[in-house]
Design a protein around this motif. Structure first.
Motif, PDB file in Angstrom:
ATOM      1  N   PHE A  12       0.798  -1.173   0.000  1.00 45.38           N
ATOM      2  CA  PHE A  12       0.000   0.000   0.000  1.00 45.38           C
ATOM      3  C   PHE A  12       0.860   1.264   0.000  1.00 45.38           C
ATOM      4  O   PHE A  12       0.716   2.166  -0.809  1.00 45.38           O
ATOM      5  N   LEU A  16       1.547   4.398  -2.614  1.00 41.66           N
ATOM      6  CA  LEU A  16       1.351   5.792  -2.255  1.00 41.66           C
ATOM      7  C   LEU A  16       2.572   6.641  -2.571  1.00 41.66           C
ATOM      8  O   LEU A  16       2.451   7.775  -2.992  1.00 41.66           O
ATOM      9  N   VAL A  17       3.733   6.034  -2.374  1.00 44.82           N
ATOM     10  CA  VAL A  17       4.938   6.796  -2.662  1.00 44.82           C
ATOM     11  C   VAL A  17       4.936   7.221  -4.123  1.00 44.82           C
ATOM     12  O   VAL A  17       5.302   8.329  -4.473  1.00 44.82           O
ATOM     13  N   CYS A  20       2.043  10.267  -4.784  1.00 36.80           N
ATOM     14  CA  CYS A  20       1.851  11.338  -3.819  1.00 36.80           C
ATOM     15  C   CYS A  20       1.100  12.530  -4.389  1.00 36.80           C
ATOM     16  O   CYS A  20       0.310  13.163  -3.714  1.00 36.80           O
TER      17      CYS A  20
ATOM     18  N   ALA B  11      -2.504   3.432   6.482  1.00 32.20           N
ATOM     19  CA  ALA B  11      -2.383   4.086   5.190  1.00 32.20           C
ATOM     20  C   ALA B  11      -2.165   5.578   5.364  1.00 32.20           C
ATOM     21  O   ALA B  11      -1.340   6.190   4.702  1.00 32.20           O
ATOM     22  N   THR B  14       1.372   6.203   6.600  1.00 35.24           N
ATOM     23  CA  THR B  14       2.393   5.998   5.568  1.00 35.24           C
ATOM     24  C   THR B  14       2.319   7.108   4.540  1.00 35.24           C
ATOM     25  O   THR B  14       3.329   7.498   3.986  1.00 35.24           O
ATOM     26  N   THR B  15       1.143   7.603   4.298  1.00 37.16           N
ATOM     27  CA  THR B  15       1.008   8.683   3.333  1.00 37.16           C
ATOM     28  C   THR B  15       1.813   9.886   3.788  1.00 37.16           C
ATOM     29  O   THR B  15       2.573  10.473   3.036  1.00 37.16           O
ATOM     30  N   ALA B  18       5.433   9.078   3.483  1.00 33.60           N
ATOM     31  CA  ALA B  18       5.873   8.948   2.102  1.00 33.60           C
ATOM     32  C   ALA B  18       5.961  10.307   1.425  1.00 33.60           C
ATOM     33  O   ALA B  18       6.755  10.512   0.527  1.00 33.60           O
ATOM     34  N   CYS B  19       5.110  11.227   1.826  1.00 36.89           N
ATOM     35  CA  CYS B  19       5.020  12.471   1.088  1.00 36.89           C
ATOM     36  C   CYS B  19       5.759  13.621   1.750  1.00 36.89           C
ATOM     37  O   CYS B  19       5.854  14.703   1.202  1.00 36.89           O
ATOM     38  N   ASP B 263       9.694   0.033   6.034  1.00 37.64           N
ATOM     39  CA  ASP B 263       9.098   1.270   6.554  1.00 37.64           C
ATOM     40  C   ASP B 263      10.129   2.195   7.196  1.00 37.64           C
ATOM     41  O   ASP B 263       9.874   3.380   7.365  1.00 37.64           O
TER      42      ASP B 263
END
Lengths: 358, 414
Positions: A12, A16-17, A20, B11, B14-15, B18-19, B263
């Motif tokens: 998941f 998302l990476v 973005c 989610a 992680t978003t 990730a961002c 992660d």
């Protein structure tokens, strides 16, 4: 073991990476349309299978109550029939070891075999020591315990009946009642959870497709292949254990239960006549007719191998264990197709790892 | 429903990760000359030294093997542990010992000798208990009975106490916090922040008979508690060599484990870069920078403890759910929880750089341990693994990671 959720998150987050800057669409599987599949799995497999099983359990409880009220041979025979019927439909409902079923160790509490007879006997003789929720009691309850109580106490009906009418009758009836009620109670918890909201949750979240696929393969490998065939055949230990089969106290039913589980696993792949989507149909939609045909062929070969076994798997182990090993190999061919070939097409990460510690 | 909440929650987190970019935290002061490896010299002579740390880490490893050697007496282990004498590897015999560095940090224990004594007593107790219930009682592992609820014994090759706890794991993973983490983040890095030490450092005053200033040496001793036992070439980038094979038994091993979880990929390098950059900053007298790097290390190493505590709690619970009694009988679930127990003990030695306090107080950690020890301990936990799930959630909630992230799926299996 499966770290079901963790892997989903990993996959998941990888998605998302990459996305973005885009609108987040976490529940979209790029390869196949998961939602219709999930709807079919829930509505044509999981819910009906649990429902059938739960109804059979209601009959089992009723037959048990009738027997305890009136301990006759006729009622013993009826109770035994109700037990076998429920054990049979359990073979389908037992496939889904995730969500609440996993939390309460549904499969393990209902069907750990071989039975720990010594512990069962100690529970019977000292009812105050009965604690079925303890992890050590896992192999001292469930269907194998009922099998023992109805089939294992004597060789004739009147011998078995004597335990429920003799001086220790109270202890036997108490334990029988506890065991049967617990099977029904654990199952009812899961049925209620599915009905309350889990069915809707699963049907609306595409992420469950990966989890359910992994769970299916894990079931196929660990329960259908290993506990039902590998262990009695001594595949890994090298020492066959004819007593490790299901229904060991009425062993002529053991192949029947195995076939029931196998057929249910096959139907899960193919879909029922009411299914509009299934794993098989997904492969066909993906132009993987060849792979689908190979899987179907291996199912047929496995069926032939299973049908070649004696209806009494204990006898099979003792007389010609090679047929057990051959049946095992036939199921293993399917495991390989599911774990290697199909996953690369479906782009599902396999999250099963062995419980080998470190 | 639990599962889906977890999915959504994970989610979301992680978003964010990730961002967002946290590069700003690790970009060194560009006027600093930071070497590629952890090599610093003065007049052509290396100024890096952490022999005492290497010795203690190796002393710890030998004591850990004593925990599994039947016939070992309490006196033998105590000698090694308290006085640094009696090691089979005689090069480890030293005036330096482990015990007097347990819970010894300037930040937490300089005026807290009551708790310090209590903590040291806990480790003494692990030793005494292991000898009493196992090592002195049986001639070898074959003689040890299979453990059952409420009874000492073995589960396959794991030796457990009456609650299912492996005392060697509690000792080992507890030392990760009480010795290595505490010494690194609450002691040596903090000591470089003292005014007198900085004055001497600015004046170029060298430690008597040594080529380094005291501030430099403190920083290097912190470095040594992490990397000092990894191999003879600990000055080069340890991370480039040890992803698969870590010889260290303490904190560094678990930095690598966490690094193996996708992660947290990059955490090992972040820590190494911070050590190098901070050391260069000390030598250059740039204390804002060295403090910044110290805080990066405090945060990252504290997270390692939290992540592994959560990881082991969950892994044990998952094994129980998937394998039931088999996961008890083969020792794997209780092994996970035993490691988790030690990491939970270690939480008290973490430091949140924003507050200067541990992420979990002594009281909070004691409450966790009370829960784990309640009744029949891990046997009860196996009946109700959701207790472990809830504890994992509580721990993760105080850190900036989720339970799901800590549940590594691709790392080297341990």
């Amino acid at each position: 073991m499966v770290k079901k959720v963790g892997v989903l998150i990993l996959v998941f987050s990888a998605l998302l990476v990459l996305s973005c800057d885009d609108e987040l669409k976490p529940s979209e599987n790029n390869v196949f349309d998961a939602i219709p599949l999930l709807e079919n799995i829930v509505d044509t497999h999981i819910l009906p299978e649990y429902d059938t099983f739960n109804k059979d359990l209601a009959k089992l409880v009723a037959a048990k109550d009738a027997f305890l009220t009136n301990t006759t041979e006729v009622n013993l025979v009826s109770l035994r029939e109700a037990y076998l019927q429920a054990y049979t439909t359990f073979q389908a409902a037992g496939k889904y070891d995730f969500g609440l079923a996993n939390d309460i160790r549904f499969y393990l509490n209902l069907n750990s075999h071989p039975l720990n007879v010594e512990k069962v006997e100690s529970f019977i003789s000292t009812p105050e020591s009965i604690n079925l929720e303890r992890i050590e009691s896992q192999a001292s309850q469930g269907f194998p315990a009922v099998d023992y109580l109805l089939n294992g106490l004597g060789t004739t009906d009147s011998e078995v009946l004597a335990f429920y009418t003799g001086s220790n009758a109270e202890n036997y009836t108490f334990f029988l009642s506890k065991i049967v009620d617990r099977i029904a109670n654990l199952t009812q918890q899961i049925v209620t959870d599915w009905e309350n909201n889990f069915a809707d949750i699963v049907k609306n979240d595409a992420e469950f497709a990966d989890l359910i696929y992994n769970n299916y393969v894990e079931y196929f490998e660990r329960r259908l292949r290993s506990t039902k065939i590998d262990f009695p055949a001594g595949k890994f230990s090298g020492i066959p254990n004819a007593k490790a089969i299901e229904s060991v106290f009425k062993p002529e039913e053991s192949r029947g239960l195995l076939l029931e589980a196998f057929n249910s696993a096959r139907t899960f792949y193919l879909g029922t006549e009411n299914s509009t989507s299934s794993w098989s149909k997904i492969l066909l939609d993906l132009d993987e007719k060849g792979l689908d045909a190979r899987i179907k062929l291996e199912f047929i070969e496995a069926e032939i191998a299973l049908n070649a076994l004696n209806e009494n798997l204990s006898s099979q182990v003792e007389t010609d264990n090679t047929l057990m090993l051959a049946a095992r190999d036939a199921l293993q061919d399917l495991v390989i197709l599911f774990k290697a070939d199909a996953v690369s097409v479906l782009e599902i990460p396999i999250t099963i790892v062995d419980n080998d510690g470190d | 429903m639990r599962l889906v909440n977890i999915l959504k929650f994970g989610a979301l987190a992680t978003t964010i990760i990730a961002c967002s970019s946290d590069d700003s935290d690790v970009t060194p002061d560009n006027t600093l000359d930071v070497p590629l490896t952890y090599e610093f010299t003065r007049n052509g002579e290396s100024t890096v030294s952490f022999g005492g740390q290497t010795t203690r880490l190796n002393q710890g490893s030998e004591i850990l093997s004593d925990f599994k050697t039947f016939g070992t007496t309490e006196t033998v282990i105590d000698d090694k542990f308290r006085t640094g004498q009696g090691f089979t590897d005689t090069t480890l015999n030293d005036t330096k010992n482990i015990r007097n560095k347990i819970a010894e940090s300037v930040d937490y224990f300089s005026s807290n000798s009551v708790e310090q004594a209590e903590i040291r007593g806990v480790f003494d107790g692990f030793i005494a208990n292991q000898v009493e219930i196992l090592l002195s009682k049986y001639a070898n592992a074959d003689e040890v009975p299979v453990a059952t609820r409420g009874n000492v014994g073995k589960l396959e090759n794991r030796l457990v106490n009456e609650k299912g706890l492996e005392l060697n794991q509690a000792f080992n993973k507890g030392l990760i916090g009480a010795l290595t983490l505490d010494q690194i983040i609450n002691d040596y890095l903090s000591l470089t922040e003292g005014a007198a030490i900085r004055e001497a450092n600015d004046a170029g005053t060298l430690d008597e008979g040594n080529p380094y200033t005291e501030a430099e040496h403190f920083w290097d001793e912190a470095y040594g508690y992490l990397y000092g036992a990894s191999d003879a070439d600990a000055l080069s980038d340890p991370n480039s060599k040890h992803i698969e094979t870590v010889v260290d038994d303490f904190l560094y091993k678990y930095v690598q484990r966490v690094e193996g979880d996708k992660d947290f990929e990059g955490i090992a390098d972040r820590i190494f870069q911070a050590f190098k950059t901070g050391r260069a900053a000390i030598t250059a007298g740039k204390y804002d920078e060295s403090e910044k790097q110290a805080n990066i290390i405090r945060l990252a190493l504290s997270e390692v403890i939290g992540i592994r505590a959560v990881f082991y709690l969950k892994q044990g619970a998952d094994k129980i759910r998937d394998f039931g009694l088999d996961a008890v009988n083969d020792g794997t679930a209780f092994h996970d929880w035993s490691e988790g127990y030690g990491f939970i003990y270690s939480l008290r030695f973490t430091q949140d750089p924003n507050t200067g306090k541990p992420y979990f107080s002594k009281t909070e950690v004691d409450a966790f341990l009370t829960t784990l020890n309640a009744g029949d301990g891990f046997w009860d936990l196996a009946d109700k693994p959701e207790i472990a799930d809830n504890m994992a959630e509580e721990i993760a909630a105080k850190f900036n990671f989720t339970v799901e992230q800590a549940q590594d799926t691709d790392a080297v299996k341990k």
